[in-house]
Enzyme design. Structure first.
Site, PDB file in Angstrom:
ATOM      1  N   ARG A  98     184.508  66.442  94.898  1.00  0.00           N
ATOM      2  CA  ARG A  98     185.921  66.085  95.417  1.00  0.00           C
ATOM      3  C   ARG A  98     186.358  64.525  95.487  1.00  0.00           C
ATOM      4  O   ARG A  98     187.193  63.971  94.999  1.00  0.00           O
ATOM      5  CB  ARG A  98     186.208  66.871  96.701  1.00  0.00           C
ATOM      6  CG  ARG A  98     187.588  66.710  97.222  1.00  0.00           C
ATOM      7  CD  ARG A  98     188.404  67.429  96.575  1.00  0.00           C
ATOM      8  NE  ARG A  98     189.116  66.514  95.231  1.00  0.00           N
ATOM      9  CZ  ARG A  98     189.542  67.370  94.301  1.00  0.00           C
ATOM     10  NH1 ARG A  98     189.451  68.600  94.113  1.00  0.00           N
ATOM     11  NH2 ARG A  98     190.056  66.282  93.349  1.00  0.00           N
ATOM     12  N   LYS A 133     202.876  47.142  97.361  1.00  0.00           N
ATOM     13  CA  LYS A 133     203.059  48.733  98.228  1.00  0.00           C
ATOM     14  C   LYS A 133     201.827  49.660  97.523  1.00  0.00           C
ATOM     15  O   LYS A 133     202.228  50.612  96.655  1.00  0.00           O
ATOM     16  CB  LYS A 133     204.517  49.331  97.600  1.00  0.00           C
ATOM     17  CG  LYS A 133     205.585  48.361  97.952  1.00  0.00           C
ATOM     18  CD  LYS A 133     206.946  48.692  97.287  1.00  0.00           C
ATOM     19  CE  LYS A 133     208.069  48.002  98.024  1.00  0.00           C
ATOM     20  NZ  LYS A 133     209.274  48.607  97.449  1.00  0.00           N
ATOM     21  N   LYS A 165     210.755  36.367 100.977  1.00  0.00           N
ATOM     22  CA  LYS A 165     211.735  37.369 100.905  1.00  0.00           C
ATOM     23  C   LYS A 165     213.033  37.533 101.796  1.00  0.00           C
ATOM     24  O   LYS A 165     213.180  36.398 102.435  1.00  0.00           O
ATOM     25  CB  LYS A 165     210.908  38.738 100.991  1.00  0.00           C
ATOM     26  CG  LYS A 165     209.833  38.807  99.948  1.00  0.00           C
ATOM     27  CD  LYS A 165     209.032  39.957 100.210  1.00  0.00           C
ATOM     28  CE  LYS A 165     209.623  41.304  99.980  1.00  0.00           C
ATOM     29  NZ  LYS A 165     210.007  41.742  98.357  1.00  0.00           N
ATOM     30  N   GLU A 199     213.105  35.434  96.848  1.00  0.00           N
ATOM     31  CA  GLU A 199     213.828  36.559  96.301  1.00  0.00           C
ATOM     32  C   GLU A 199     215.180  36.518  96.678  1.00  0.00           C
ATOM     33  O   GLU A 199     215.541  35.849  97.937  1.00  0.00           O
ATOM     34  CB  GLU A 199     213.433  37.840  97.065  1.00  0.00           C
ATOM     35  CG  GLU A 199     214.113  39.119  97.161  1.00  0.00           C
ATOM     36  CD  GLU A 199     213.628  40.076  97.901  1.00  0.00           C
ATOM     37  OE1 GLU A 199     212.554  40.794  97.707  1.00  0.00           O
ATOM     38  OE2 GLU A 199     214.253  40.217  99.208  1.00  0.00           O
ATOM     39  N   ASP A 220     216.784  40.761  93.184  1.00  0.00           N
ATOM     40  CA  ASP A 220     216.250  42.079  93.833  1.00  0.00           C
ATOM     41  C   ASP A 220     217.772  42.884  94.017  1.00  0.00           C
ATOM     42  O   ASP A 220     218.729  42.533  94.457  1.00  0.00           O
ATOM     43  CB  ASP A 220     215.843  41.812  95.046  1.00  0.00           C
ATOM     44  CG  ASP A 220     215.436  43.125  95.772  1.00  0.00           C
ATOM     45  OD1 ASP A 220     214.650  43.828  95.231  1.00  0.00           O
ATOM     46  OD2 ASP A 220     215.906  43.376  97.020  1.00  0.00           O
TER      47      ASP A 220
END
Length: 283
Positions: A98, A133, A165, A199, A220
């Site tokens: 597994r 992410k 950002k 950004e 963005d």
């Protein structure tokens, strides 16, 4: 970077999670001297990733298990192909099954999805890149899979590059600080090798970012028309990157605007595990 040391440490932790006191089923049912040969079989087409990781699951469980991987990371395969063969003590083979599958199914799923994005922008000059992410603790594995699919890796961590950002810009705005000046001050203290990305979510933010000396302007959630306008406004003075609203139905249009990079969080946070199975031979 996916190193042998990292593979060993991470796979060992996964094995310990899955069988903290051993594999009760295999120990109870299978004779100690039983052996098994099993094939890793593709249930669907895809791009392979994680061969070394798959093998580690078995060899760390029992050093007597032999794993022969028949395809290389980044290789394409078809439904029904035998991707690897595992031979050795049956208890070890089934205990590791597994964990080995979880890694290679996940990594091959990411590689396969990435290859679809790369194919979708073929000929445009745009590069497909991942983001941060990622699954906590598995970033190097997932970024390796992106590379197997033909994608590029973004910064590895917060320590690798400056990336201002929306929330960073919000703090500067709240404090009444001029963005261009803040960027120039930051660049004056940073090593000359450090890349600076900023950004923006509006066209009118771009002049200050360029004036501040950013190396990349990240556009963005721009519309296609605004992406074209942004690329024209930047006019080669910085690298252009697009993000937000990117999927397989939109990525070609985004690439056609002339952006250099398209970053896609879905490569890692939304990739489906590929359908691979480990089949024990019975003849």
């Amino acid at each position: 970077m996916l190193t042998p040391r990292l593979i060993t440490r991470t796979v060992a932790a996964a094995l310990d999670e899955d069988a903290p006191w051993g594999d009760l089923t295999s120990t109870a049912l299978l004779p100690e001297d039983a052996t098994a040969t099993a094939d890793l079989v593709a249930r669907e087409d895809g791009v392979f990733s994680g061969g070394e990781v798959f093998a580690a699951a078995f060899t760390l469980t029992d050093a007597a298990v032999q794993v022969d991987v028949h395809v290389g990371d980044g290789d394409r395969f078809s439904e029904g192909d035998v991707l690897a063969t595992v031979t050795g003590p049956a208890r070890g083979v089934l205990t590791a099954e597994r964990v080995g599958l979880n890694f290679t199914q996940r990594m091959s799923g990411i590689a396969t999805l990435t290859a679809q994005y790369v194919q979708a922008v073929d000929g445009t000059g745009a590069r497909i890149a991942d983001t941060r992410k990622t699954t906590p603790g598995l970033r190097a594995f997932e970024r390796h899979a992106v590379a197997c699919g033909g994608g590029r890796n973004h910064r590895q961590s917060l320590s690798d590059a400056v990336m201002a950002k929306d929330n960073h810009l919000a703090v500067l705005q709240r404090d009444g600080r001029d963005l261009a000046r803040a960027l120039r001050e930051a660049l004056s203290h940073l090593p000359h090798t450090t890349h600076v990305v900023v950004e923006v979510d509006r066209l009118d933010q771009i002049p200050a970012v360029l004036d501040g000396g950013a190396h990349t302007v990240l556009l963005d959630n721009f519309s296609i028309d605004d992406l074209r306008a942004g690329v024209a406004l930047i006019d080669g003075r910085a690298q252009t990157e697009a993000s937000g609203g990117v999927d397989l139905t939109t990525v070609r249009a985004i690439a056609s605007t002339g952006v250099d990079v398209i970053s896609v969080g879905a490569l890692t946070h939304s990739a489906r595990a590929l359908d691979l199975g480990l089949d024990v031979r019975i003849d």
